[in-house]
Design a protein around this motif. Structure first.
Motif, mmCIF file in Angstrom:
data_model
loop_
_atom_site.group_PDB
_atom_site.id
_atom_site.type_symbol
_atom_site.label_atom_id
_atom_site.label_comp_id
_atom_site.label_asym_id
_atom_site.label_seq_id
_atom_site.Cartn_x
_atom_site.Cartn_y
_atom_site.Cartn_z
ATOM 1 N N UNK A 265 62.291 78.156 4.237
ATOM 2 C CA UNK A 265 61.802 79.529 4.086
ATOM 3 C C UNK A 265 62.468 80.211 2.896
ATOM 4 N N UNK A 266 63.772 79.996 2.741
ATOM 5 C CA UNK A 266 64.473 80.606 1.621
ATOM 6 C C UNK A 266 63.971 80.081 0.277
ATOM 7 N N UNK A 267 63.767 78.759 0.184
ATOM 8 C CA UNK A 267 63.261 78.180 -1.063
ATOM 9 C C UNK A 267 61.853 78.686 -1.349
ATOM 10 N N UNK A 268 61.034 78.776 -0.296
ATOM 11 C CA UNK A 268 59.666 79.252 -0.488
ATOM 12 C C UNK A 268 59.620 80.690 -0.970
ATOM 13 N N UNK A 269 60.425 81.556 -0.365
ATOM 14 C CA UNK A 269 60.454 82.961 -0.794
ATOM 15 C C UNK A 269 61.050 83.110 -2.188
ATOM 16 N N UNK A 270 62.059 82.289 -2.504
ATOM 17 C CA UNK A 270 62.607 82.311 -3.864
ATOM 18 C C UNK A 270 61.546 81.881 -4.870
ATOM 19 N N UNK A 271 60.775 80.849 -4.506
ATOM 20 C CA UNK A 271 59.707 80.406 -5.395
ATOM 21 C C UNK A 271 58.649 81.475 -5.599
ATOM 22 N N UNK A 272 58.306 82.186 -4.527
ATOM 23 C CA UNK A 272 57.323 83.261 -4.664
ATOM 24 C C UNK A 272 57.851 84.375 -5.563
ATOM 25 N N UNK A 273 59.150 84.663 -5.464
ATOM 26 C CA UNK A 273 59.728 85.695 -6.316
ATOM 27 C C UNK A 273 59.712 85.305 -7.785
ATOM 28 N N UNK A 274 59.659 83.994 -8.055
ATOM 29 C CA UNK A 274 59.619 83.497 -9.438
ATOM 30 C C UNK A 274 58.237 82.937 -9.790
ATOM 31 N N UNK A 275 57.221 83.405 -9.058
ATOM 32 C CA UNK A 275 55.823 83.049 -9.331
ATOM 33 C C UNK A 275 55.511 81.574 -9.102
ATOM 34 N N UNK A 276 56.288 80.896 -8.249
ATOM 35 C CA UNK A 276 55.945 79.548 -7.806
ATOM 36 C C UNK A 276 55.287 79.668 -6.431
ATOM 37 N N UNK A 277 54.136 79.083 -6.278
ATOM 38 C CA UNK A 277 53.393 79.212 -5.022
ATOM 39 C C UNK A 277 52.306 80.256 -5.106
ATOM 40 N N UNK A 278 52.256 80.986 -6.216
ATOM 41 C CA UNK A 278 51.174 81.956 -6.427
ATOM 42 C C UNK A 278 50.103 81.330 -7.313
ATOM 43 N N UNK A 279 48.943 81.938 -7.296
ATOM 44 C CA UNK A 279 47.811 81.368 -8.045
ATOM 45 C C UNK A 279 46.895 82.499 -8.491
ATOM 46 N N UNK A 280 46.318 82.348 -9.661
ATOM 47 C CA UNK A 280 45.406 83.340 -10.220
ATOM 48 C C UNK A 280 43.971 82.854 -10.055
ATOM 49 N N UNK A 281 43.155 83.655 -9.364
ATOM 50 C CA UNK A 281 41.747 83.306 -9.157
ATOM 51 C C UNK A 281 40.822 84.051 -10.115
ATOM 52 N N UNK A 282 41.147 85.313 -10.373
ATOM 53 C CA UNK A 282 40.283 86.162 -11.190
ATOM 54 C C UNK A 282 41.053 86.668 -12.404
ATOM 55 N N UNK A 283 40.399 86.872 -13.531
ATOM 56 C CA UNK A 283 38.966 86.623 -13.789
ATOM 57 C C UNK A 283 38.652 85.159 -14.074
ATOM 58 N N UNK A 284 39.711 84.368 -14.383
ATOM 59 C CA UNK A 284 39.554 82.931 -14.581
ATOM 60 C C UNK A 284 40.577 82.208 -13.719
ATOM 61 N N UNK A 285 40.190 81.071 -13.176
ATOM 62 C CA UNK A 285 41.095 80.314 -12.318
ATOM 63 C C UNK A 285 42.242 79.755 -13.152
ATOM 64 N N UNK A 286 43.445 79.733 -12.541
ATOM 65 C CA UNK A 286 44.624 79.254 -13.245
ATOM 66 C C UNK A 286 44.875 77.778 -12.995
ATOM 67 N N UNK A 287 46.064 77.338 -13.349
ATOM 68 C CA UNK A 287 46.466 75.952 -13.166
ATOM 69 C C UNK A 287 47.152 75.786 -11.815
ATOM 70 N N UNK A 288 46.824 74.689 -11.124
ATOM 71 C CA UNK A 288 47.479 74.424 -9.846
ATOM 72 C C UNK A 288 48.962 74.150 -10.032
ATOM 73 N N UNK A 289 49.297 73.412 -11.075
ATOM 74 C CA UNK A 289 50.688 73.088 -11.373
ATOM 75 C C UNK A 289 51.036 73.761 -12.690
ATOM 76 N N UNK A 290 51.758 74.841 -12.620
ATOM 77 C CA UNK A 290 52.097 75.592 -13.824
ATOM 78 C C UNK A 290 53.297 75.011 -14.557
ATOM 79 N N UNK A 291 54.191 74.326 -13.814
ATOM 80 C CA UNK A 291 55.387 73.749 -14.428
ATOM 81 C C UNK A 291 55.968 72.704 -13.479
ATOM 82 N N UNK A 292 56.927 71.950 -13.988
ATOM 83 C CA UNK A 292 57.606 70.962 -13.150
ATOM 84 C C UNK A 292 58.396 71.634 -12.033
ATOM 85 N N UNK A 293 58.927 72.818 -12.319
ATOM 86 C CA UNK A 293 59.689 73.540 -11.295
ATOM 87 C C UNK A 293 58.808 73.897 -10.105
ATOM 88 N N UNK A 294 57.542 74.163 -10.364
ATOM 89 C CA UNK A 294 56.618 74.477 -9.277
ATOM 90 C C UNK A 294 56.473 73.304 -8.321
#
Length: 309
Positions: A249-278
């Motif tokens: 849970x701590x790693x997951x929340x830390x990742x969310x705070x650093x934009x790991x685990x988030x995804x952009x749908x609009x206006x254009x879909x983003x990348x599933x894997x944004x970096x190796x850290x993700x």
């Protein structure tokens, strides 16, 4: 008919966890299912849930939960795909509709709808795992230490629906033996037959409530400190589960705070894997959340591990 809604004690390893450890594990899965919106993270979390459900011998039951999820999810996909107007990758242009405007289907809206469906399946799967993993009486008894009367009300509410469904089927069976056919006749005649069943069910429920009140009075409920005939002990397996879930849970929340685990749908879909850290964050979270399943596998196949934890 309602057996799949009821908890069944099978002596499985995950069923032997302390209620606190089980509820913390389920709560971690529930929170991360709500927080992650990256489809890759959601699929990974769903795989962990399926492994846990498999460990409690619940895949057959999970299929029924899946049908319920799809029954709810399909309208969500259709409505959101038609109403989502923010996507730029248009794959279908529809007619003009008053008030709503022109109907369009974009790739982004389809991706977003699919992500919402996966999240819905995850949340319902968490409840399926709870139903197969945690004894409701043990869970309620754990909270009864702090809020006894509230826990009693919750326990009675959890039992209400399965008991009423079972009683409803029993009354229908008795009525059929008396010659009542619920499938024939006009709509009003069938409603009349079912109304008699509902009346009997109401009387039976009132009698059961009176019996429960008499039982509570005979046991001295509310007359003094609460007593217990059984105690759930925290064992090494519970501490390992709590620690691994807390770390995940701590790693997951830390990742969310650093934009790991988030995804952009609009206006254009983003990348599933944004970096190796993700990917590292995802693998660490899945590894931590899989620890109870690995303990279950080890406890079932190694008596030494089972005896030590």
């Amino acid at each position: 008919m309602t057996d799949w809604l009821m908890y069944k004690e099978k002596g499985l390893f995950l069923q032997s966890f302390h209620p606190a450890a089980s509820l913390f594990y389920l709560g971690t899965l529930f929170v991360l299912a709500l927080c992650f919106n990256n489809p890759l993270y959601q699929v990974g979390l769903l795989l962990v849930l399926l492994l846990a459900i498999w460990s409690v011998d619940g895949l057959m039951v999970w299929e029924k939960y899946l049908k319920l999820s799809l029954f709810i999810a399909i309208p969500i996909v259709l409505i959101n795909s038609l109403m989502g107007q923010n996507g730029k990758t248009i794959i279908w242009l529809g007619p003009q509709v008053p008030v709503v405007g022109q109907l369009t289907i974009s790739m982004e809206a389809i991706y977003y709808s699919a992500s919402m469906c996966i999240r819905l399946i995850e949340i319902i799967s968490v409840f399926c795992l709870f139903n197969r993993m945690v004894h409701p009486d043990k869970a309620v008894s754990f909270f009864a230490r702090f809020t006894g009367k509230t826990a009693l009300v919750i326990n009675m509410s959890m039992r209400l629906f399965p008991i009423m469904v079972r009683e409803f089927e029993r009354i229908k069976t008795v009525q059929r033996m008396r010659g009542v056919d619920f499938n024939k006749g006009t709509f009003l005649e069938r409603m009349k037959n079912y109304s008699s069943v509902v009346s009997i069910l109401l009387l039976s429920s009132l009698e059961n409530s009176l019996e429960m009140a008499e039982s509570m009075q005979a046991r001295g409920f509310g007359s003094g400190p609460r007593s217990s005939y059984a105690r759930n002990l925290l064992r090494p397996r519970d501490f390992i589960c709590i620690f691994s879930c807390g770390l995940g849970l701590g790693i997951g929340l830390w990742g969310l705070a650093h934009d790991y685990g988030t995804y952009t749908f609009y206006p254009l879909i983003g990348y599933l894997i944004s970096s190796n850290a993700s990917m590292v964050v995802l693998l660490l979270v899945l590894l931590c959340l899989s620890m109870p399943v690995m303990l279950s596998w080890g406890g079932q196949h190694c008596l030494f591990i089972k005896s030590k934890i």
